[in-house]
Design a protein around this motif. Structure first.
Motif, PDB file in Angstrom:
ATOM      1  N   GLY A 164       0.438  -0.908   0.176  1.00  0.00           N
ATOM      2  CA  GLY A 164       0.337  -0.737   0.457  1.00  0.00           C
ATOM      3  C   GLY A 164       1.033   1.153  -0.355  1.00  0.00           C
ATOM      4  N   ASP A 165       1.743   1.224   0.725  1.00  0.00           N
ATOM      5  CA  ASP A 165       3.195   1.900   0.713  1.00  0.00           C
ATOM      6  C   ASP A 165       3.341   2.468  -0.723  1.00  0.00           C
ATOM      7  OD1 ASP A 165       2.194   3.328   3.750  1.00  0.00           O
ATOM      8  OD2 ASP A 165       3.789   1.752   3.890  1.00  0.00           O
ATOM      9  N   ALA A 166       3.836   1.603  -1.110  1.00  0.00           N
ATOM     10  CA  ALA A 166       4.548   1.274  -2.986  1.00  0.00           C
ATOM     11  C   ALA A 166       3.364   2.160  -3.689  1.00  0.00           C
ATOM     12  CB  ALA A 166       4.697   0.115  -2.516  1.00  0.00           C
ATOM     13  N   ILE A 167       2.017   2.053  -3.800  1.00  0.00           N
ATOM     14  CA  ILE A 167       1.394   2.163  -4.301  1.00  0.00           C
ATOM     15  C   ILE A 167       0.724   3.981  -4.819  1.00  0.00           C
ATOM     16  CG2 ILE A 167      -1.302   1.981  -4.857  1.00  0.00           C
ATOM     17  CD1 ILE A 167      -1.033  -1.150  -4.121  1.00  0.00           C
ATOM     18  N   ILE A 168       0.761   4.434  -2.994  1.00  0.00           N
ATOM     19  CA  ILE A 168       0.967   5.823  -3.130  1.00  0.00           C
ATOM     20  C   ILE A 168       2.285   6.520  -3.309  1.00  0.00           C
ATOM     21  CG2 ILE A 168      -0.017   7.640  -1.070  1.00  0.00           C
ATOM     22  CD1 ILE A 168      -2.066   4.611   0.688  1.00  0.00           C
ATOM     23  N   GLY A 169       3.073   5.982  -2.931  1.00  0.00           N
ATOM     24  CA  GLY A 169       4.300   6.385  -3.500  1.00  0.00           C
ATOM     25  C   GLY A 169       4.105   6.620  -5.378  1.00  0.00           C
ATOM     26  N   CYS A 170       3.748   5.310  -6.206  1.00  0.00           N
ATOM     27  CA  CYS A 170       3.378   5.724  -7.469  1.00  0.00           C
ATOM     28  C   CYS A 170       2.369   7.047  -7.474  1.00  0.00           C
ATOM     29  CB  CYS A 170       3.580   4.925  -8.135  1.00  0.00           C
ATOM     30  SG  CYS A 170       4.833   3.405  -7.750  1.00  0.00           S
ATOM     31  N   ALA A 171       2.028   7.284  -6.763  1.00  0.00           N
ATOM     32  CA  ALA A 171       0.072   7.791  -6.776  1.00  0.00           C
ATOM     33  C   ALA A 171       0.873   9.617  -6.836  1.00  0.00           C
ATOM     34  CB  ALA A 171      -0.691   7.866  -6.026  1.00  0.00           C
ATOM     35  N   VAL A 172       1.424   9.830  -5.862  1.00  0.00           N
ATOM     36  CA  VAL A 172       2.116  10.947  -5.117  1.00  0.00           C
ATOM     37  C   VAL A 172       3.120  11.006  -6.280  1.00  0.00           C
ATOM     38  CG1 VAL A 172       3.546  12.401  -3.327  1.00  0.00           C
ATOM     39  CG2 VAL A 172       2.298  10.644  -2.609  1.00  0.00           C
ATOM     40  N   LEU A 173       3.413  10.756  -7.206  1.00  0.00           N
ATOM     41  CA  LEU A 173       5.146  10.562  -8.034  1.00  0.00           C
ATOM     42  C   LEU A 173       3.997  11.373  -9.312  1.00  0.00           C
ATOM     43  CD1 LEU A 173       6.870   7.696  -7.764  1.00  0.00           C
ATOM     44  CD2 LEU A 173       7.770  10.513  -7.923  1.00  0.00           C
ATOM     45  N   LEU A 174       2.794  10.354  -9.490  1.00  0.00           N
ATOM     46  CA  LEU A 174       1.833  11.788 -10.485  1.00  0.00           C
ATOM     47  C   LEU A 174       1.185  12.832 -10.483  1.00  0.00           C
ATOM     48  CD1 LEU A 174      -0.032   7.504 -11.440  1.00  0.00           C
ATOM     49  CD2 LEU A 174       2.127   9.113 -12.256  1.00  0.00           C
ATOM     50  N   TRP A 175       0.268  12.717  -8.966  1.00  0.00           N
ATOM     51  CA  TRP A 175       0.614  14.104  -9.142  1.00  0.00           C
ATOM     52  C   TRP A 175       1.295  14.956  -8.900  1.00  0.00           C
ATOM     53  CZ3 TRP A 175      -4.076  15.539  -8.320  1.00  0.00           C
ATOM     54  CH2 TRP A 175      -4.316  17.013  -8.138  1.00  0.00           C
ATOM     55  N   ALA A 176       3.105  14.569  -8.433  1.00  0.00           N
ATOM     56  CA  ALA A 176       3.409  15.819  -8.730  1.00  0.00           C
ATOM     57  C   ALA A 176       3.597  16.323  -9.982  1.00  0.00           C
ATOM     58  CB  ALA A 176       5.165  15.200  -8.234  1.00  0.00           C
ATOM     59  N   LEU A 177       3.342  15.076 -11.071  1.00  0.00           N
ATOM     60  CA  LEU A 177       3.822  15.703 -12.297  1.00  0.00           C
ATOM     61  C   LEU A 177       2.861  16.039 -12.929  1.00  0.00           C
ATOM     62  CD1 LEU A 177       5.105  15.042 -15.492  1.00  0.00           C
ATOM     63  CD2 LEU A 177       3.737  12.485 -15.784  1.00  0.00           C
ATOM     64  N   TYR A 178       1.239  15.702 -12.474  1.00  0.00           N
ATOM     65  CA  TYR A 178       0.517  16.659 -12.466  1.00  0.00           C
ATOM     66  C   TYR A 178       0.420  18.341 -12.358  1.00  0.00           C
ATOM     67  CZ  TYR A 178      -4.631  18.655 -11.800  1.00  0.00           C
ATOM     68  OH  TYR A 178      -5.713  19.580 -12.139  1.00  0.00           O
ATOM     69  N   SER A 179       0.930  18.859 -11.027  1.00  0.00           N
ATOM     70  CA  SER A 179       1.010  20.166 -10.505  1.00  0.00           C
ATOM     71  C   SER A 179       2.318  20.602 -11.458  1.00  0.00           C
ATOM     72  CB  SER A 179       1.645  19.901  -9.262  1.00  0.00           C
ATOM     73  OG  SER A 179       0.404  19.210  -8.383  1.00  0.00           O
ATOM     74  N   VAL A 180       3.176  20.113 -12.014  1.00  0.00           N
ATOM     75  CA  VAL A 180       3.655  20.715 -13.056  1.00  0.00           C
ATOM     76  C   VAL A 180       3.601  21.164 -14.828  1.00  0.00           C
ATOM     77  CG1 VAL A 180       6.410  20.270 -14.021  1.00  0.00           C
ATOM     78  CG2 VAL A 180       5.899  19.803 -11.792  1.00  0.00           C
ATOM     79  N   LEU A 181       2.838  20.149 -14.992  1.00  0.00           N
ATOM     80  CA  LEU A 181       2.516  20.399 -15.933  1.00  0.00           C
ATOM     81  C   LEU A 181       1.191  21.033 -16.475  1.00  0.00           C
ATOM     82  CD1 LEU A 181       2.727  16.026 -17.375  1.00  0.00           C
ATOM     83  CD2 LEU A 181       4.630  18.627 -17.670  1.00  0.00           C
ATOM     84  N   LEU A 182       0.443  20.768 -15.373  1.00  0.00           N
ATOM     85  CA  LEU A 182      -0.646  22.073 -15.136  1.00  0.00           C
ATOM     86  C   LEU A 182      -0.439  23.288 -15.997  1.00  0.00           C
ATOM     87  CD1 LEU A 182      -3.622  21.339 -14.571  1.00  0.00           C
ATOM     88  CD2 LEU A 182      -2.830  22.556 -12.526  1.00  0.00           C
ATOM     89  N   ARG A 183       1.037  23.969 -15.728  1.00  0.00           N
ATOM     90  CA  ARG A 183       1.269  24.880 -16.209  1.00  0.00           C
ATOM     91  C   ARG A 183       0.906  24.864 -17.890  1.00  0.00           C
ATOM     92  NH1 ARG A 183       7.109  26.693 -14.099  1.00  0.00           N
ATOM     93  NH2 ARG A 183       7.095  24.453 -12.817  1.00  0.00           N
ATOM     94  N   ARG A 184       0.670  24.205 -18.377  1.00  0.00           N
ATOM     95  CA  ARG A 184       0.975  23.603 -20.080  1.00  0.00           C
ATOM     96  C   ARG A 184      -0.853  23.442 -19.522  1.00  0.00           C
ATOM     97  NH1 ARG A 184       5.701  20.080 -21.263  1.00  0.00           N
ATOM     98  NH2 ARG A 184       6.971  21.736 -21.196  1.00  0.00           N
TER      99      ARG A 184
END
Length: 306
Positions: A164-184
């Motif tokens: 569960g920790d590993a899966i949530i770690g992957c989710a957090v990585l995807l959210w960070a990418l979303y936050s950065v790309l939101l500028r586009r």
């Protein structure tokens, strides 16, 4: 959407009140996802969350969608990517991870988002980074590893991680990418963008929900199931995503991500209050390292000497 000069318009123009409410709603999302794990399977919770949220949003968004459709269609690739990251992938991963780890762990792992957004900004958008920022990120990531490894280096060394920790770690990585790309994101009305993102996200979720149904994992017909779906549909979906996107628009992704570190703190308190989860020493140590890292990375560089 907001009446000019009214109280709602004043709040809409202030990033930090909007982001504070967003953090509270998203903290509650993890609490509800954990509490309802035996009532509503992860893909079902994701699917009905966004289906009902879209139904709430469409009456407000439809006039803007009609006007903005040519722009959304011209930028369909980035709209599809952002919707798949934030609405589709992140939510299924979060709810799946909460099946086998605590809401407290989930919240504290998510506190690494500011550091990950900083890394993503450098790698994806070419943002400049200093040695101090790099050191701060590394300190924060050590704190995350301390939480995931539950304070035992042997767990990390032997890769005996809680799934569960590993899966949530992957989710957090995807959210960070979303936050950065939101500028586009395209320059359209926030309601248009949110509605288009929801449609994409639901499309991503449908195959997972179909597999869940085929495997016999069904929603338990109970009041708790209905309340869980109602909460996640309204507060961390319709309202929080709108507020978060507005926050990025007002102060940028880095400052937004930095401020959202209040969410894990709120969530940790809610998990202990409502779920009876215990705070351990490795939680405290990990969180301390994460906060120190964020403070180091977020300190402004000294002015150049003449």
């Amino acid at each position: 959407m907001m009446k000019e000069g009214g109280p709602a318009a004043a709040i809409w123009s202030r990033a930090y009140p909007l982001l504070t409410v967003t953090a509270l709603f998203w903290a509650g999302n993890s609490i509800v996802g954990r509490a309802a794990r035996d009532l509503v399977p992860p893909a079902a919770l994701s699917f009905w969350r966004w289906t009902f949220a879209l139904a709430l949003l469409l009456p407000l968004a439809w006039p803007h969608l009609r006007r903005d459709w040519p722009v959304l269609r011209a930028h369909w690739r980035i709209v599809a990517l952002l919707g798949a990251l934030a609405i589709g992938s992140f939510n299924i991963l979060l709810y799946t991870g909460l099946q086998s780890t605590t809401a407290l762990n989930s919240m504290l792992i998510q506190s690494a988002q500011p550091a990950l957004i900083l890394i993503g900004g450098a790698l994806v958008m070419g943002d400049g980074t200093s040695l101090r920022q790099v050191v701060g990120v590394l300190i924060s990531l050590v704190g995350v590893l301390a939480i995931i490894g539950r304070g035992d280096p042997a767990i990390l060394w032997g890769m005996q991680l809680n799934i569960g920790d590993a899966i949530i770690g992957c989710a957090v990585l995807l959210w960070a990418l979303y936050s950065v790309l939101l500028r586009r994101r395209p320059a359209v009305h926030p309601l248009s963008f949110l509605a288009a993102s929801m449609v994409v996200g639901i499309g991503v979720i449908i195959p997972f929900y179909a597999h869940e149904l085929w495997s016999g994992r069904l929603i338990v017909p109970a009041t708790g199931s209905a309340l869980a779906i109602a909460y996640v549909s309204i507060f961390p979906s319709f309202l929080a995503y709108l507020f978060f996107n507005r926050g990025v628009e007002l102060i940028g992704s880095a400052a937004t991500g930095q401020y959202m570190n209040v969410m894990p703190l709120m969530g940790a308190g809610l998990a202990m209050l409502f779920l009876g989860e215990r705070l351990h020493l490795f939680h405290i140590a990990g969180l301390a390292l994460i906060v120190i890292g964020i403070m180091v990375a977020g300190r402004p560089e000294p002015a150049a000497q003449a």
